[in-house]
Write a protein that holds these residues in place. Structure first.
Motif, short mmCIF file in Angstrom:
data_model
loop_
_atom_site.label_atom_id
_atom_site.label_comp_id
_atom_site.label_asym_id
_atom_site.label_seq_id
_atom_site.Cartn_x
_atom_site.Cartn_y
_atom_site.Cartn_z
N LEU A 16 -6.98 -6.41 -1.47
CA LEU A 16 -7.02 -5.13 -0.76
C LEU A 16 -7.33 -4.05 -1.80
O LEU A 16 -6.64 -3.93 -2.80
CB LEU A 16 -5.68 -4.84 -0.09
CG LEU A 16 -5.15 -5.96 0.81
CD1 LEU A 16 -3.71 -5.70 1.19
CD2 LEU A 16 -6.02 -6.10 2.04
N GLU A 17 -8.38 -3.28 -1.54
CA GLU A 17 -8.80 -2.26 -2.50
C GLU A 17 -8.96 -0.90 -1.84
O GLU A 17 -9.31 -0.81 -0.67
CB GLU A 17 -10.16 -2.64 -3.11
CG GLU A 17 -10.14 -3.90 -3.93
CD GLU A 17 -11.47 -4.14 -4.60
OE1 GLU A 17 -11.93 -3.26 -5.36
OE2 GLU A 17 -12.07 -5.21 -4.34
N SER A 18 -8.69 0.12 -2.62
CA SER A 18 -8.96 1.49 -2.21
C SER A 18 -9.26 2.28 -3.48
O SER A 18 -8.94 1.83 -4.58
CB SER A 18 -7.77 2.09 -1.45
OG SER A 18 -6.62 2.10 -2.26
N PRO A 19 -9.85 3.45 -3.35
CA PRO A 19 -10.11 4.26 -4.54
C PRO A 19 -8.79 4.71 -5.18
O PRO A 19 -7.80 4.91 -4.48
CB PRO A 19 -10.87 5.48 -4.00
CG PRO A 19 -11.38 5.06 -2.68
CD PRO A 19 -10.40 4.06 -2.14
N VAL A 20 -8.79 4.85 -6.49
CA VAL A 20 -7.62 5.39 -7.18
C VAL A 20 -7.60 6.90 -6.97
O VAL A 20 -8.61 7.58 -7.14
CB VAL A 20 -7.66 5.07 -8.69
CG1 VAL A 20 -6.60 5.85 -9.45
CG2 VAL A 20 -7.48 3.59 -8.92
N PHE A 32 5.18 2.36 -1.13
CA PHE A 32 4.44 1.21 -0.64
C PHE A 32 5.42 0.11 -0.19
O PHE A 32 5.32 -0.41 0.92
CB PHE A 32 3.51 0.71 -1.75
CG PHE A 32 2.60 -0.42 -1.38
CD1 PHE A 32 1.88 -0.43 -0.20
CD2 PHE A 32 2.43 -1.48 -2.25
CE1 PHE A 32 1.01 -1.48 0.12
CE2 PHE A 32 1.57 -2.54 -1.95
CZ PHE A 32 0.87 -2.53 -0.76
N ALA A 33 6.38 -0.21 -1.05
CA ALA A 33 7.36 -1.26 -0.72
C ALA A 33 8.18 -0.87 0.51
O ALA A 33 8.42 -1.71 1.40
CB ALA A 33 8.27 -1.52 -1.91
N SER A 34 8.61 0.37 0.58
CA SER A 34 9.40 0.82 1.73
C SER A 34 8.59 0.79 3.01
O SER A 34 9.11 0.44 4.08
CB SER A 34 9.91 2.25 1.49
OG SER A 34 10.76 2.28 0.38
N GLU A 55 -2.68 1.76 3.50
CA GLU A 55 -3.37 2.92 4.08
C GLU A 55 -2.45 4.13 4.17
O GLU A 55 -2.87 5.26 3.91
CB GLU A 55 -3.93 2.56 5.46
CG GLU A 55 -4.68 3.68 6.12
CD GLU A 55 -5.92 4.17 5.37
OE1 GLU A 55 -6.36 5.31 5.64
OE2 GLU A 55 -6.44 3.43 4.51
N PHE A 56 -1.20 3.91 4.54
CA PHE A 56 -0.23 5.00 4.63
C PHE A 56 -0.07 5.69 3.28
O PHE A 56 -0.13 6.92 3.17
CB PHE A 56 1.12 4.48 5.12
CG PHE A 56 2.21 5.50 5.04
CD1 PHE A 56 2.30 6.52 5.98
CD2 PHE A 56 3.15 5.44 4.02
CE1 PHE A 56 3.30 7.48 5.89
CE2 PHE A 56 4.15 6.39 3.93
CZ PHE A 56 4.23 7.41 4.86
#
Length: 75
Positions: A16-20, A32-34, A55-56
């Motif tokens: 899973l990738e998104s821009p930094v 992220f974990a929560s 995404e969130f």
């Protein structure tokens, strides 16, 4: 340049990738974990929970300035 997370279910990998996003990202891992845990409690399948959480967090960081979040780094 990419925020990469690898999901592994014991058999298959999914990248899973998104821009930094370089600003206002302190606490992103905890968030992220929560978020994953919250999605699982809502009954989402694990991979879907991870995708929704990613995404969130991305959107939260992207729009953090809209909420007055300011993060200062010592340089």
């Amino acid at each position: 340049e990419r925020a990469v997370d690898v999901y592994y279910d014991g058999r298959d990998f999914e990248v899973l990738e998104s821009p930094v996003l370089a600003s206002n990202n302190t606490g992103a891992g905890c968030t992220f974990a929560s978020s994953i845990a919250s999605q699982l409690v809502l009954g989402k399948e694990p991979l879907e929970a991870v995708k929704l959480a990613k995404e969130f967090v991305y959107q939260a960081i992207l729009h953090s300035d809209d909420y007055g979040v300011v993060q200062a780094y010592d340089k």
